[in-house]
Design a protein around this motif. Structure first.
Motif, PDB file in Angstrom:
ATOM      1  N   ASN A  65      45.873  49.104  34.215  1.00  0.00           N
ATOM      2  CA  ASN A  65      45.449  49.629  32.673  1.00  0.00           C
ATOM      3  C   ASN A  65      46.855  50.323  32.248  1.00  0.00           C
ATOM      4  N   GLU A  90      48.101  45.363  31.493  1.00  0.00           N
ATOM      5  CA  GLU A  90      46.962  45.041  30.773  1.00  0.00           C
ATOM      6  C   GLU A  90      47.128  44.242  29.536  1.00  0.00           C
ATOM      7  N   PRO A  91      48.066  44.401  28.615  1.00  0.00           N
ATOM      8  CA  PRO A  91      48.265  43.434  27.602  1.00  0.00           C
ATOM      9  C   PRO A  91      48.352  41.915  28.065  1.00  0.00           C
ATOM     10  N   SER A 110      46.911  40.673  30.704  1.00  0.00           N
ATOM     11  CA  SER A 110      45.526  40.365  31.095  1.00  0.00           C
ATOM     12  C   SER A 110      44.652  40.260  30.063  1.00  0.00           C
ATOM     13  N   ARG A 111      44.822  40.842  28.813  1.00  0.00           N
ATOM     14  CA  ARG A 111      44.099  40.537  27.566  1.00  0.00           C
ATOM     15  C   ARG A 111      44.526  39.768  26.752  1.00  0.00           C
ATOM     16  N   GLY A 137      44.368  35.177  32.582  1.00  0.00           N
ATOM     17  CA  GLY A 137      45.313  36.546  32.354  1.00  0.00           C
ATOM     18  C   GLY A 137      46.261  36.393  33.506  1.00  0.00           C
ATOM     19  N   THR A 170      55.067  45.049  27.615  1.00  0.00           N
ATOM     20  CA  THR A 170      53.748  45.322  27.493  1.00  0.00           C
ATOM     21  C   THR A 170      53.180  46.935  27.183  1.00  0.00           C
ATOM     22  N   VAL A 222      49.880  43.508  23.157  1.00  0.00           N
ATOM     23  CA  VAL A 222      48.967  42.265  23.123  1.00  0.00           C
ATOM     24  C   VAL A 222      49.376  40.946  22.209  1.00  0.00           C
ATOM     25  N   ASP A 278      38.577  52.537  31.086  1.00  0.00           N
ATOM     26  CA  ASP A 278      40.042  52.472  31.644  1.00  0.00           C
ATOM     27  C   ASP A 278      40.360  53.830  32.038  1.00  0.00           C
ATOM     28  N   ALA A 311      44.205  46.628  24.285  1.00  0.00           N
ATOM     29  CA  ALA A 311      44.437  46.750  25.767  1.00  0.00           C
ATOM     30  C   ALA A 311      44.321  48.357  26.270  1.00  0.00           C
ATOM     31  N   THR A 319      46.678  50.096  26.956  1.00  0.00           N
ATOM     32  CA  THR A 319      47.692  50.637  27.922  1.00  0.00           C
ATOM     33  C   THR A 319      48.713  51.789  27.206  1.00  0.00           C
TER      34      THR A 319
END
Length: 767
Positions: A185, A189-190, A192-193, A202, A375, A381, A448, A751, A753
């Motif tokens: 997170n 995370e960006p 993964s998203r 991701g 990120t 993202v 998160d 995301a 983050t």
């Protein structure tokens, strides 16, 4: 100790990265941690078949390993774990928690390995020894007294193994919540998203072998010499072959200029080095998205000219037609975006963008790799999806020597996510988990990291359990994070060494000492191996070889199992039966995730196995069944834009960064030699012209204040100004010292983050 008083000194570092300097600091760290000579052999087992996986970064291992598969920072991580120093109960009898809080993060690290489970006693303000059984009963009592499972949150560090992480998520979902704040997170995370929107997964699409066939490598927002030094070995080989390597980063980092490989005797003996990057592009902070979009726009223009002239196309029109959707809308958006805005937002001149475009369009096999520099912004993202768009324009995904390569930080942060540490789990995964273990997992999304802090502040989360990590210091908005944890009824931390999070506690608190990756993990008298997944989806087995730091230590897997049994009994499984033999956990993982078929057999082979990434084979797990071009406009009305409009040229944008003597929040030493900083951490790097414009001089001491819109004062005081090669209007300073400046509600859109690489700040003269 007040580390404000340690002013250290600034001196240019003229040498290449690594080389004799790295070997010197390997020896220094082994000496500083008082590692026994008999334990030096462990370095020859690091990242080797039958040995242990480095507890540091997630850079993958070569199938045919050399004798020395470790780097300077890997040695620091291992030395910290193999130290002969011990944080025994005597330490906690000597110091109250209030007194320990006055020590620096470096001093806390230097106390050494935890040896005994500890419970906090408010009447003495001290941690005192507690039995394992009593600790688990305390946890179970708190969890079972909550009126809703969502009033507990379960953090996971990327250091935890697949086995511990899988059992942890099973326990927590059987308990009834998806509250899984994790270190992903706060970092990737960006990625993964963002990537699932474009290529359907991701994760990265390359393996280590692809670097052998790449002729162009674009490096976004990374400092490999500090964060994953073994990557420099691959980049060195690429450069030796004649590949073009471009560093795209606000800071011009030494490790991406020249590198002397400790693995090559000729370079070490002659003092020679290899030039790594042939081009440096320095966007301003938060300018990555605009730069990548400008690069895509220029690529489209060059293709238009090629088509009009009857020359070979720049775009891979066959790939676009066969494998993608949304291309027409994407190109229409590119054509409509004014160059003036792209240049202004990126902070990169038009001629530099065009030079970068020439490199990109000439590359036949291109790898785009990135770290947290890409990120940790509001538009991260969007930046990740735009980078994916750019690579799809030229068909640079799903073939040898090309692809997307996000480089994770912690050794198993990617593996944790793969085996279920996810606050937004997919329905198919929950269905399979429920079928295999005969229970009904919770379906609603959990918290998160940022949402967990907000929930603790609101009194909605009352129990916090941490599987590794240093949550209080890694998280943003430090004073509010501290306040949030202190509002809990119970905080629990599993750890190898003392850190600040253990001292920022709830009404009740536990510190549970765990085995390290380098130590023998015996269950029922049988040594157990654990598995991790690296940044390129390779899963490999790790066996520790050192004797445990204390006979009272338990493995993370054993702690999770006993915590689950104390809380849930044997529902939905016999937890201790699984923890008695980790191969049973791996068999269970294979039942839930098809990619882990024959897990135990495949991971026993040297090098382990590749999980498989659909987009690498040009299979697209998206709603359309194709790779998807995503349209994202420039956002010109962000808090950063509004702060610039309000404060003019006095507004600076700050990025937090690591020093060379730290890993994540762990401080190994006080030097950052590649940047010329020695004996101190309270420095802020700034463009010399900005220092003069603001009325300061080199070496002046300043305080930093966040320019945010919520009226909450955020300050970090007394930092020494250091002139550095960084774009105008941009600053860099170390975390966690500057984490108090990151607003809790300043996160990546889509995301969550924290935006630790684009913080609007003002500088004031320090008192």
């Amino acid at each position: 100790m007040d580390d404000h008083l340690n002013e250290g000194h600034i001196a240019p570092y003229p040498h290449a990265a690594a080389g004799w300097g790295a070997l010197k600091h390997v020896a220094l760290n082994l000496w500083r941690e008082r590692v026994k000579a008999t334990d030096f052999r462990m370095l020859l087992e690091q990242n080797q078949h039958g040995g242990f996986d480095c507890p540091g970064c997630a850079w993958p291992d070569r199938e045919h390993a050399s004798t020395f598969e470790f780097c300077e920072n890997g040695v620091k991580a291992v030395a910290a774990e193999a130290t002969s120093k011990r944080a025994t109960p005597a330490l906690f009898a000597r110091y109250t928690v209030t007194q320990l809080l006055q020590q620096s993060d470096y001093e806390l690290e230097q106390h050494g390995r935890l040896t005994t489970p500890l419970a906090y006693h408010a009447e003495t303000d001290r941690y005192q020894p507690v039995s394992w059984d009593a600790a688990f009963q305390l946890i179970a009592g708190h969890l079972n007294s909550l009126d809703n499972p969502d009033r507990a949150a379960f953090y996971a560090s990327g250091r935890a193994s697949n086995e511990a992480a899988f059992l942890y998520q099973l326990f927590v979902r059987a308990y009834g919540t998806n509250n899984f704040p994790d270190c992903s997170n706060m970092c990737h995370e960006p990625t993964s998203r963002g990537l699932p929107q474009t290529v359907g997964v991701g994760k990265g699409t390359v393996t280590l072998d692809d670097f052998e066939h790449a002729d162009t490598v674009l490096i976004f927002g990374q400092n490999p010499a500090t964060n994953h030094p073994r990557m420099l070995g691959e980049l060195r080989d690429c450069a030796k072959r004649g590949a073009v390597i471009v560093s795209i980063n606000p800071l011009r980092e030494r490790g991406l200029e020249r590198f002397t490989s400790p693995q090559h005797a000729s370079e070490m003996l002659t003092g020679a080095s290899t030039r790594i990057s042939s081009m440096f592009i320095q966007p301003r902070l938060s300018g990555d998205f605009a730069l990548i979009k400008a690069l895509a726009k220029r690529t489209l223009e060059l293709d238009d000219w090629a088509a009009a002239a009857g020359r070979p196309r720049i775009l891979d029109v066959a790939f676009i037609a066969e494998h993608t959707t949304g291309f027409d809308a994407f190109t229409a958006d590119l054509r409509a975006e004014p160059w003036e805005l792209l240049i202004a937002e990126s902070g990169v001149a038009r001629d530099r963008i065009e030079a970068l475009a020439q490199v990109f369009v000439k590359g036949a096999n291109i790898i785009a790799t990135w770290g947290m520099g890409l990120t940790q912004h509001r538009n991260s993202v969007q930046a990740v999806t735009m980078l994916s768009n750019l690579m799809m324009m030229r068909g640079q995904i799903g073939r040898r020597g090309a692809g997307l390569c996000p480089v994770r930080g912690h050794s198993n942060v990617q593996g944790n996510r793969t085996v279920g540490i996810e606050e937004k789990p997919g329905g198919a995964f929950l269905d399979r988990l429920g079928q295999v273990f005969q229970f009904t997992p919770p379906r609603h999304h959990g918290h998160d990291v940022v949402a967990t802090i907000e929930a603790m502040l609101a009194g909605d989360v009352k129990v916090f359990v941490g599987l590794g990590g240093n949550f209080a210091v890694a998280a943003p908005d430090t004073p509010r994070t501290f306040e949030a944890l202190r509002r809990c009824d119970l905080t629990v931390h599993m750890a190898t060494k003392l850190n600040r999070s253990h001292l920022v506690h709830g009404h009740d608190a536990l510190i549970l000492p765990v085995l390290g990756r380098t130590e023998i993990d015996l269950q029922d008298g049988v040594a157990q191996g654990v598995t991790v997944e690296d940044s390129m989806s390779m899963v490999h087995l790790s066996y520790g070889g050192n004797q445990p730091a204390s006979p009272d230590l338990l493995s993370e897997t054993a702690i999770v199992a006993r915590m689950a049994e104390a809380t849930l009994g044997k529902f939905p499984v016999d937890w201790r039966w699984y923890a008695a033999d980790y191969s049973r956990i791996r068999d269970a993982i294979a039942q839930v995730f098809d990619a882990f078929y024959d897990y135990n057999e495949r991971v026993a082979k040297p090098g382990g196995f590749h999980l498989g990434v659909a987009s690498r084979d040009r299979r697209w797990n998206t709603a359309s069944g194709r790779a998807q071009f995503i349209v994202n406009p420039l956002d010109l009305d962000t808090p950063l834009h509004r702060a610039r409009a309000l404060h003019g040229d006095k507004l600076m944008t700050l990025m937090t960064t690591r020093s060379h003597d730290q890993y994540n929040t762990t401080i190994y030493g006080m030097d950052d030699r590649y940047r010329g900083v020695f004996g101190t951490r309270r420095v802020v790097f700034a463009n010399a012209a900005d220092i003069a414009m603001l009325g300061f001089q080199d070496g002046d001491w300043v305080d930093l204040e966040t320019a945010w819109e919520d009226g909450v004062p955020r300050r970090a005081d007394r930092f020494r100004l250091v002139p550095y090669d960084i774009p105008r209007g941009c600053l860099a300073a170390y975390y966690p010292e500057t984490n108090p400046l990151v607003p809790l509600d300043s996160v990546a859109l889509g995301a969550g983050t924290p935006t630790s690489k684009s913080i609007p700040v003002l500088l004031r003269a320090s008192a």
